[in-house]
Design an enzyme around this catalytic site. Structure first.
Site, mmCIF file in Angstrom:
data_model
loop_
_atom_site.group_PDB
_atom_site.id
_atom_site.type_symbol
_atom_site.label_atom_id
_atom_site.label_comp_id
_atom_site.label_asym_id
_atom_site.label_seq_id
_atom_site.Cartn_x
_atom_site.Cartn_y
_atom_site.Cartn_z
ATOM 1 N N ASP A 1 2.796 -2.163 9.541
ATOM 2 C CA ASP A 1 2.639 -2.008 7.611
ATOM 3 C C ASP A 1 2.558 -3.165 7.100
ATOM 4 O O ASP A 1 2.007 -3.666 6.466
ATOM 5 C CB ASP A 1 3.593 -0.414 7.546
ATOM 6 N N LEU A 2 3.570 -3.858 7.458
ATOM 7 C CA LEU A 2 3.905 -5.347 6.670
ATOM 8 C C LEU A 2 3.368 -5.982 7.014
ATOM 9 O O LEU A 2 2.424 -7.086 6.327
ATOM 10 C CB LEU A 2 5.351 -6.107 6.583
#
Lengths: 400, 400
Positions: free
Chosen positions: B158-159
């Protein structure tokens, strides 16, 4: 390869993962990224995995679509050539020390509007690495079932820092276009790590609770998610992030009544609350273990896909490399057979896909010094005689 | 907060981690990021960690420095207002479905040069999450000592996808400035994950070897790095990435002769080869276990710092939050007491530090609908009467 960044030329002097990925993402979007390395290769040039001939599969994938200039950076003349290249080009990605011969202040003396993006360890210049900032911010003490710390294998902080550095480069260039002003953006791994802990609510959480979060193994914090094993022994991750997925999941597994009984007993409703599904996992998990354990994996996939439930079986990296959705038929991959190692295998291009544009194949990494003559002639105007002298004296390296 | 992206206005319609971090990084660099949410909050609005009052510490940190417009997106009129906002502003970050009412094609009908960045699960629109792409590409089967898979706790994909999306947004805007053309950049988590495996050499490695890498616990692959325990029981990560660090490490621990004996016995030299240090770890690790196990941690720190050896003790997240280098005295943090939760705690700003510019304090996240009236009036020219009618009918939400 896409041409979003056509016309943007960048000097990269870097090693390992973070700083090279910043250059890689730019190169895959069409920037001309010129990597300048020590003659014979920098400290990451033979980083494992390597082939039998000691060619690094790591280096040749982190540096695709870039050009290579090789200089002897232990010599003043080599360092001056790199400084001149940076000043000529005007955009610079590096993880060299902030205070050395590649300091922004030194370079900006010859190029006032220079944009530098510098990946660092700690902000004060103390070295740090992905694996040492990771344990400094607490993740290994939360990973696995404990009690020992578990390191991640993915160099997540390096990768996040690299992508953020690419973003910061374009942001600083945008500002220069609007104001004429250069700047240096320093991206310390340690700040990326602790800043991310804060962004995810972790700093607020542990300070407010004055306690660490419990260790959860493969259970996802704060919602319904865990690994389960099917009747035929396939371990599968299941994660519910919307209320509709929850309703579909319990219906698909025939658990509506059993979950209703838990709700009645505990005096809660799981329908609209991720947190409650997590809080009462002691009662819920056994129901799902039994229901999923009664299904073969193929049957589970059919049922879950029809219900829109998000699931995924654990695979090895070799499984993934052989997976047609992930690699074989995936348009981000293309065949690559002009690699420095001589090996042929599928190579990745840009992560992003632009439906309006044609994607070009991934390009190979350069050999060390492959573009030394071209770039030093074109960017610095060195004559062929001067370049020959510098090659003879070992200041410039060229690909063999 | 820095003003690199002054004058850039972005609409963000998103939830969870990836897409919100893309907007967050832009907002922390000075862009005006307007988050449009369902009235009362989207699916991530109460995501854990939460306070006793069910305010999400996760949401209020992932959405700092943004504005909030609340619309009833279940109603055609609310959807049309969001479409009009995107078309008015021209830059859009989202993780809404590619084919729904926020499809790029639909939106671009009213704004030919629109730039959309869309975070997705799988490229075909099938949902996926960090934890389900992670096990699809093999990392949990390489993490920890086995045999069970170990999930990461950090939502690394996600990051990385969020930072890459922020980069892609600026790249696509740059192209538009040069060509006048808009575009959509789709960033599927699954492509970020498998593309990263490839970038790190993993696809080439496993296909060439036709085998997975062995599971290594906390040992770093391909170089000298592992966790060791000091005499007073402090577990510390030590990683060597340069030949000078290696020389300094063995000298600092008085292991020069013992390491030399291993070299003689095995017929190798470790001085200039990371890979050999890894390959012969069976002989090297016991020497270091004994030498480090004979030192108290404080003594080890003194010796290693003087020698420039990279090391770091395992800490918990609570330790990290109380660490003055990481948080208390770190200029990326500032006190934040105007948070929607009402709690006061240190808040992170931009990861990047720009020595040439003054850093402004981190701003709080908005309350749901806090800027509805301001933005709908200013960007869409709605009259106060029209806005009042839409508030009364529940199409527009405003902060209480």
């Amino acid at each position: 390869m896409y041409n979003l960044l056509d016309g943007l030329r960048i000097i990269e002097a870097s090693s390992f993962v973070a700083s090279p990925t910043a250059g890689l993402y730019c190169a895959q979007f069409g920037a001309e990224v010129i990597r300048v390395d020590q003659v014979g290769g920098g400290p990451d040039y033979h980083r494992w995995p390597v082939t039998e001939a000691n060619d690094s599969l790591y280096w040749e994938n982190l540096n695709r679509a870039k050009k290579s200039v090789a200089l002897d950076l232990t010599q003043p003349e080599g360092r001056e050539l790199l400084q001149a290249l940076v000043q000529s080009v005007g955009q610079f990605i590096t993880n060299f020390p902030a205070d050395g011969f590649l300091s922004h202040a030194t370079l900006a003396e010859g190029r006032q509007d220079l944009v530098t993006v510098r990946v660092m360890g700690w902000p004060d210049g103390t070295p740090a690495l992905d694996y040492t900032v990771n344990n400094a911010v607490g993740y290994p003490m939360m990973t696995g079932i404990g009690p020992e710390p578990v390191n991640h294998v993915l160099p997540a902080w390096d990768l996040l820092s690299g992508a953020y550095a690419a973003f910061a480069l374009l942001a600083a260039i945008r500002r220069r276009e609007q104001t004429g002003l250069g700047s240096e953006v320093r991206v310390p791994l340690s700040d990326v790590a602790i800043g991310t802990v804060a962004n995810l609510g972790g700093v607020a959480e542990v300070l407010h609770n004055n306690a660490n979060r419990s260790r959860l193994g493969n259970t996802v914090y704060g919602l319904f998610g865990r690994d389960f094993v099917t009747k035929d022994g396939v371990r599968t991750m299941i994660v519910v992030v919307t209320h509709r997925q929850w309703a579909n999941l319990i219906a698909a597994l025939g658990l509506t009544d059993a979950v209703g009984a838990v709700e009645a007993e505990r005096g809660v409703s799981f329908a609209k609350d991720d947190g409650l599904r997590f809080e009462h996992r002691d009662a819920l998990f056994p129901l799902f273990e039994a229901a999923i354990g009664a299904l073969d994996h193929a049957a589970m996939v059919t049922v879950f896909d029809a219900a829109g439930v998000v699931h995924s079986a654990y695979k090895t990296m070799l499984d993934a490399a052989h997976d047609s959705c992930l690699v074989g038929d995936n348009p981000i991959f293309s065949a690559s057979d002009a690699n420095p190692s001589g090996l042929a295998y599928p190579a990745a291009g840009a992560f992003g896909t632009i439906p309006q544009l044609q994607r070009a194949d991934a390009k190979p990494a350069p050999r060390n010094g492959q573009h030394s003559e071209e770039i030093l002639s074109e960017a610095l105007g060195l004559s062929s005689g001067e370049i020959a002298r510098l090659i003879d004296s070992g200041i410039i390296g060229i690909a063999k």
